[in-house]
Design a protein around this motif. Structure first.
Motif, PDB file in Angstrom:
ATOM      1  N   ILE A 270      12.620   3.702 -18.093  1.00 31.08           N
ATOM      2  CA  ILE A 270      13.622   4.749 -18.308  1.00 31.08           C
ATOM      3  C   ILE A 270      12.947   6.088 -18.591  1.00 31.08           C
ATOM      4  O   ILE A 270      13.342   7.137 -18.048  1.00 31.08           O
ATOM      5  N   LYS A 271      11.923   6.081 -19.435  1.00 32.68           N
ATOM      6  CA  LYS A 271      11.202   7.310 -19.731  1.00 32.68           C
ATOM      7  C   LYS A 271      10.568   7.895 -18.468  1.00 32.68           C
ATOM      8  O   LYS A 271      10.579   9.109 -18.247  1.00 32.68           O
ATOM      9  N   HIS A 272      10.017   7.027 -17.639  1.00 30.19           N
ATOM     10  CA  HIS A 272       9.454   7.493 -16.369  1.00 30.19           C
ATOM     11  C   HIS A 272      10.550   8.105 -15.505  1.00 30.19           C
ATOM     12  O   HIS A 272      10.350   9.170 -14.895  1.00 30.19           O
ATOM     13  N   ALA A 273      11.704   7.470 -15.447  1.00 30.76           N
ATOM     14  CA  ALA A 273      12.807   7.967 -14.633  1.00 30.76           C
ATOM     15  C   ALA A 273      13.262   9.349 -15.089  1.00 30.76           C
ATOM     16  O   ALA A 273      13.597  10.212 -14.268  1.00 30.76           O
ATOM     17  N   LEU A 274      13.244   9.587 -16.390  1.00 30.13           N
ATOM     18  CA  LEU A 274      13.745  10.852 -16.919  1.00 30.13           C
ATOM     19  C   LEU A 274      12.719  11.973 -16.836  1.00 30.13           C
ATOM     20  O   LEU A 274      13.076  13.144 -16.986  1.00 30.13           O
ATOM     21  N   ARG A 275      11.452  11.651 -16.586  1.00 28.13           N
ATOM     22  CA  ARG A 275      10.439  12.704 -16.427  1.00 28.13           C
ATOM     23  C   ARG A 275      10.768  13.602 -15.228  1.00 28.13           C
ATOM     24  O   ARG A 275      10.385  14.772 -15.195  1.00 28.13           O
ATOM     25  N   PHE A 276      11.435  13.046 -14.254  1.00 30.83           N
ATOM     26  CA  PHE A 276      11.790  13.820 -13.060  1.00 30.83           C
ATOM     27  C   PHE A 276      12.583  15.075 -13.416  1.00 30.83           C
ATOM     28  O   PHE A 276      12.468  16.113 -12.754  1.00 30.83           O
ATOM     29  N   PHE A 277      13.390  14.986 -14.467  1.00 31.36           N
ATOM     30  CA  PHE A 277      14.276  16.098 -14.796  1.00 31.36           C
ATOM     31  C   PHE A 277      13.595  17.165 -15.650  1.00 31.36           C
ATOM     32  O   PHE A 277      14.210  18.174 -15.988  1.00 31.36           O
ATOM     33  N   ALA A 278      12.343  16.957 -16.002  1.00 30.92           N
ATOM     34  CA  ALA A 278      11.620  17.927 -16.818  1.00 30.92           C
ATOM     35  C   ALA A 278      11.010  19.005 -15.927  1.00 30.92           C
ATOM     36  O   ALA A 278       9.801  19.253 -15.930  1.00 30.92           O
ATOM     37  N   VAL A 279      11.853  19.639 -15.109  1.00 30.57           N
ATOM     38  CA  VAL A 279      11.425  20.734 -14.241  1.00 30.57           C
ATOM     39  C   VAL A 279      12.244  21.957 -14.600  1.00 30.57           C
ATOM     40  O   VAL A 279      13.340  21.856 -15.138  1.00 30.57           O
ATOM     41  N   SER A 280      11.715  23.109 -14.281  1.00 30.89           N
ATOM     42  CA  SER A 280      12.382  24.343 -14.689  1.00 30.89           C
ATOM     43  C   SER A 280      13.310  24.903 -13.628  1.00 30.89           C
ATOM     44  O   SER A 280      14.199  25.682 -13.930  1.00 30.89           O
ATOM     45  N   ASP A 281      13.094  24.532 -12.357  1.00 35.79           N
ATOM     46  CA  ASP A 281      13.857  25.141 -11.271  1.00 35.79           C
ATOM     47  C   ASP A 281      15.046  24.257 -10.927  1.00 35.79           C
ATOM     48  O   ASP A 281      14.904  23.193 -10.337  1.00 35.79           O
TER      49      ASP A 281
END
Length: 288
Positions: A270-281
Motif C-alpha cells: 500500500i505504501k508503495h502504491a501511494l508513493r505514485f501520488f507524491a508528485v507536484s504536477d
C-alpha cells in the motif's frame, strides 16, 4: 444456501424487478422466483414485499443484505487468492468511486504494472459506503474516494487536491453566459453541490445533470455547452483549444483520499502504491 442464490437475492434487490434480474442473470423469471422462495424458506421469513410494480426489501431482507454482500465479497477474494498459482505473484484488490477513475487511476495502474510486474491487480468501482464497508471486512485492500471519510477505524491519506474548473466549448465566454447556455451539472459529490449552490444561488436550471465527468467532457466536445470538470481531465483539450476555461468562474477544489486498513498485511504494498501520488504536477494524472 449457495452462492448463486445470494447473487440472485442481490440482483433482485438492485433491480427491484424479478424479470430484469432474470434477464441480467441469464435465467428464467420462474428460476429467479424459485431461488428467492428457497432462500426465504431457509431463513424462515419473507425477504421481499411483493406488490405490483413495487418490490421492496422487508426488514429481514435489509438485515440479510449486508451479510449477503460480505459472503459474496469474501468468496470472490478467496477465489482470487487461491487462483494465484505462482507464490511470487501478489494479489491486490482496489476500488474507486466512478468519477475518480479517469482522474487518478489510469496512470497509477501503469505505474504499478511497471514497478511491480508480479502484481495481480483487481479493480472495482463502487460508491463510498460500499467501499468503506469492504475495506473494513478485508475484501478490498485499498480504495480511493472524494472527501475525508468520517471513520476512525481506517487509515486515511489525502493523495491529491483536484481543481474543478468551469470549461466551455466557446472561447471567451462570460460566466453568466456559460451557466445560462447548455450548462451541464456534473455530480462531483455533496461538497461540490453545496459550494455550487452557494456560488450560484440564482442560476437557471441546468440544461443536463450527469453522473460522470467523462460523459460531460464528451458531450461538450460533440455538442457544445459548459460544465465544471476536473482540470486533469481536460488539460489536453484546453491546450489544443478544443475547450476553453471560463476565466471569471470560481475554482472548486475536491480532495481525493486513499483509505485502507491499518491492520492490513499488505502495508508495504500500500505504501508503495501511494508513493505514485507524491508528485507536484497535477497534470501528471491527466487521463490519456
Amino acid at each position: 444456501m449457495d452462492i448463486d442464490t445470494l447473487k440472485t437475492f442481490l440482483e433482485v434487490n438492485r433491480t427491484r424487478h424479478f424479470g430484469q434480474a432474470a434477464e441480467n442473470l441469464f435465467l428464467s423469471q420462474s428460476a429467479v422466483s424459485a431461488r428467492i422462495r428457497q432462500l426465504e424458506e431457509e431463513v424462515g421469513v419473507p425477504l421481499f414485499s411483493r406488490q405490483r410494480n413495487n418490490i421492496q426489501l422487508t426488514a429481514a431482507g435489509q438485515r440479510l443484505l449486508r451479510y449477503a454482500e460480505n459472503i459474496l465479497n469474501t468468496w470472490r477474494r478467496a477465489k482470487q487468492e487461491i487462483g494465484t498459482n505462482d507464490a511470487s505473484q501478489i494479489p491486490f484488490t482496489i476500488a474507486c468511486m466512478p468519477a475518480l477513475w479517469d482522474i487518478l487511476l489510469q496512470r497509477w495502474i501503469d505505474y504499478m504494472q511497471q514497478t511491480l510486474p508480479e502484481l495481480i491487480l483487481h479493480t472495482e468501482v463502487h460508491d463510498q459506503e460500499i467501499m468503506l464497508r469492504r475495506v473494513k471486512d478485508g475484501t478490498l485492500d485499498l480504495v480511493f474516494c472524494f472527501g475525508h471519510p468520517q471513520t476512525s477505524e481506517l487509515a486515511i491519506e489525502e493523495v491529491l487536491q483536484i481543481p474543478l474548473i468551469l470549461v466551455s466549448s466557446q472561447p471567451r465566454q462570460s460566466l453568466d453566459a456559460a451557466l445560462a447556455n447548455n450548462y451541464m451539472l456534473v455530480d462531483w459529490g455533496t461538497t461540490f453541490a453545496t459550494a455550487h449552490a452557494q456560488y450560484f444561488p440564482d442560476m437557471p436550471a441546468a440544461h443536463m445533470r450527469l453522473a460522470l465527468g467523462r460523459m460531460a467532457r464528451d458531450l461538450l466536445l460533440s455538442r457544445g455547452g459548459s460544465a465544471y470538470l476536473a482540470e486533469p481531465m481536460v488539460s489536453e483539450e484546453l491546450r489544443r483549444k478544443k475547450l476553453f476555461r471560463v476565466k471569471d468562474a470560481p475554482v472548486m477544489n475536491r480532495g481525493a483520499y486513499a483509505v485502507y486498513s491499518g491492520e492490513s498485511d499488505k502495508q508495504a504494498l500500500i505504501k508503495h502504491a501511494l508513493r505514485f501520488f507524491a508528485v507536484s504536477d497535477i497534470q501528471t494524472f491527466a487521463a490519456v
